[in-house]
Design a protein around this motif. Structure first.
Motif, PDB file in Angstrom:
ATOM      1  N   LYS A  27      -3.493 -57.429   2.638  1.00 16.33           N
ATOM      2  CA  LYS A  27      -3.082 -56.109   2.847  1.00 16.33           C
ATOM      3  C   LYS A  27      -1.680 -55.857   3.570  1.00 16.33           C
ATOM      4  O   LYS A  27      -0.925 -55.127   3.275  1.00 16.33           O
ATOM      5  N   CYS A  63      -0.441 -43.659   2.939  1.00 19.41           N
ATOM      6  CA  CYS A  63      -1.837 -43.995   2.327  1.00 19.41           C
ATOM      7  C   CYS A  63      -2.858 -44.092   3.780  1.00 19.41           C
ATOM      8  O   CYS A  63      -2.610 -44.740   4.768  1.00 19.41           O
ATOM      9  N   GLN A  65      -5.975 -44.716   3.716  1.00 27.65           N
ATOM     10  CA  GLN A  65      -6.876 -45.942   3.431  1.00 27.65           C
ATOM     11  C   GLN A  65      -6.396 -46.853   3.983  1.00 27.65           C
ATOM     12  O   GLN A  65      -7.146 -47.833   4.629  1.00 27.65           O
ATOM     13  N   CYS A  66      -5.134 -47.320   3.756  1.00 25.17           N
ATOM     14  CA  CYS A  66      -4.356 -48.631   4.116  1.00 25.17           C
ATOM     15  C   CYS A  66      -3.627 -48.281   5.306  1.00 25.17           C
ATOM     16  O   CYS A  66      -3.100 -49.232   5.761  1.00 25.17           O
ATOM     17  N   HIS A  79      -1.795 -48.491  -4.743  1.00 19.73           N
ATOM     18  CA  HIS A  79      -2.717 -47.593  -3.924  1.00 19.73           C
ATOM     19  C   HIS A  79      -3.365 -46.457  -4.885  1.00 19.73           C
ATOM     20  O   HIS A  79      -3.457 -45.297  -4.231  1.00 19.73           O
ATOM     21  N   HIS A  82      -6.333 -43.864  -3.557  1.00 13.57           N
ATOM     22  CA  HIS A  82      -6.509 -44.022  -2.346  1.00 13.57           C
ATOM     23  C   HIS A  82      -6.008 -42.612  -1.826  1.00 13.57           C
ATOM     24  O   HIS A  82      -4.926 -42.093  -2.295  1.00 13.57           O
ATOM     25  N   TYR A  84      -3.909 -39.981   0.209  1.00 12.91           N
ATOM     26  CA  TYR A  84      -2.562 -40.074   0.842  1.00 12.91           C
ATOM     27  C   TYR A  84      -2.213 -38.369   0.961  1.00 12.91           C
ATOM     28  O   TYR A  84      -2.695 -37.614   0.535  1.00 12.91           O
TER      29      TYR A  84
END
Length: 441
Positions: A27, A63, A65-66, A79, A82, A84
């Motif tokens: 990541k 994002c 999730q990240c 992504h 995901h 956002y």
């Protein structure tokens, strides 16, 4: 908002410069940590941030999730699916959390500053208190030294006075002895001249005066040893009271114990009981007979059986610290024991002496009553050891028969004292006691 982590296109050189841990994380493989100064410069310049993976695209999305800024191409590719949001919306949520952390950190900083201030204050208090205690110690030490020096001077003065006193007494005794010796010489010389040069009549005339003079000289009392001794000692551990409020130790002692003047007292000097603790007291005195006011003497006590030499009793000597000593012992065998008490290796007055150790106390096994009839509760079949009977067919004897003591007594031995020792089974007075015994039902 300051972003400390930015996407950047890595050169081959920078990729290998990253740590192995960074290379292993997928990541953050394209992340690089930038200094705050560089991000500050960028934010102040108002320059847009471009995606390191898509250099032509601006970072306008975030994002969730990240937890990183991304561009539209990133959302469509890596992504995908995901959650956002736009950076303008996400910054409010994350900014609130940062502000909360900021407030918490600021509060802890304030608390730490207070603790640091208190620490400095406590350090100052410790130093001030240590200086005050050091002053107290110095004052105490100076006072103690002054008290010890004054006590030393007092001891030396006492020692000097004692020396002068003993010397004066010795000079007086010496002068008396010299005068007595001079008188004896004069008497002897006169008598010798009288016997060798005097006439018969002269001898007979002066005989009475000369004989009286010589007899008086011969009867003059004098000690075979000087009455003054050199018994001067220093006891450093003896309490000497207080001097200027300080307790001091050390005393000059001029009294010496005289074993011949030491005495013994106590029940344990005459008799003892088998397996029972008993004892006596040793009272130490000096050559003048005055009681010693301190302890510390070498007292030795031996207790040995007269018939069984290997049967010795180990006594316990307790120094009371006032010139008296308590000796306690517990003999295991009956018989006669020789007791020796030594002070400084010499027998004290009355030593050695003999102690009679009696057998262990015999408890009564019978009944303390007045007669067989009474003790049996009036039973006709109760028999008496004396053989006496009562009228009316009673075999047990009652009051007034031959040998009845006329008072309550023990049925086992006939002793009339309730707290007495039982004599049953002993050889002495068995015939008399047999008449007093009655049966125990």
């Amino acid at each position: 908002m300051l972003l400390t982590c930015m996407h950047r296109t890595f050169s081959r050189k920078s990729e290998w410069a990253a740590s192995p841990r960074q290379r292993r994380q997928k990541k953050t493989a394209s992340h690089v940590v930038m200094e705050l100064e560089s991000t500050k410069d960028c934010s102040q310049a108002g320059k847009p941030f471009f995606c390191p993976s898509h250099p032509s695209e601006e970072l306008g999305l975030f994002c969730e999730q990240c937890d990183q800024p991304v561009c539209q191409d990133c959302v469509a590719e890596r992504h995908r699916q995901h959650p956002y949001d736009f950076t303008s919306n996400a910054v409010h949520r994350h900014g609130d959390s940062l502000r909360e952390l900021l407030r918490s950190t600021q509060q802890r900083m304030s608390a730490l500053e207070d603790v640091l201030g208190q620490t400095d204050g406590v350090g100052s208090a410790i130093r001030a208190r240590a200086e005050a205690v050091a002053t107290e110690i110095c004052l105490f030490a100076r006072g103690y030294v002054k008290a010890i020096e004054e006590h030393r001077d007092r001891l030396l003065k006492q020692l000097e006075d004692l020396k002068v006193q003993k010397e004066n007494l010795l000079h007086l005794q010496k002068a008396q002895l010299q005068q007595l010796l001079l008188d004896m010489r004069t008497g002897v010389e006169f008598t010798e001249r009288l016997l060798t040069s005097g006439s018969d009549l002269g001898i007979l005339v002066t005989k009475g005066v000369v004989a009286s003079r010589l007899a008086k000289l011969n009867s003059a009392a004098y000690s075979t040893h000087p009455s003054v001794d050199d018994s001067i000692q220093f006891s450093p551990q003896e309490r000497a009271g207080q001097c200027h409020g300080y307790e001091v130790f050390g005393a000059v002692i001029c009294k010496a114990v005289d074993p011949a003047k030491c005495t013994l007292q106590g029940e344990g000097l005459r008799s003892a009981r088998q397996n029972e603790l008993t004892g006596f007291t040793l009272l130490c005195s000096d050559t003048t007979g005055e009681r010693m006011g301190r302890g510390g003497e070498a007292v030795v006590v031996t207790i040995t059986h007269k018939d069984k030499k290997d049967c010795a009793v180990k006594p316990t000597v307790c120094d009371n610290g006032d010139g008296t000593y308590h000796i306690s012992y517990s003999p295991e065998e009956p018989g006669l024991y020789a007791v020796c008490v030594y002070v400084k290796g010499q027998h004290v007055q009355g030593s050695p002496f003999i102690v009679m150790v009696k057998s262990q106390f015999r408890k009564h096994q019978g009944m303390f009553h007045c007669c067989t009839f009474c003790s049996s509760g009036g039973q006709k079949a109760a028999r008496c050891a004396c053989g006496g009977t009562m009228p009316g067919g009673y075999q047990g004897c009652g009051h007034g028969h031959k040998g009845h003591p006329g008072c309550p007594h023990w049925s086992c031995c006939g002793q009339v004292k309730m707290s007495s020792e039982c004599l049953s089974g002993l050889p002495s007075d068995r015939s008399q006691r047999s008449l007093l015994r009655t049966v125990e039902l």
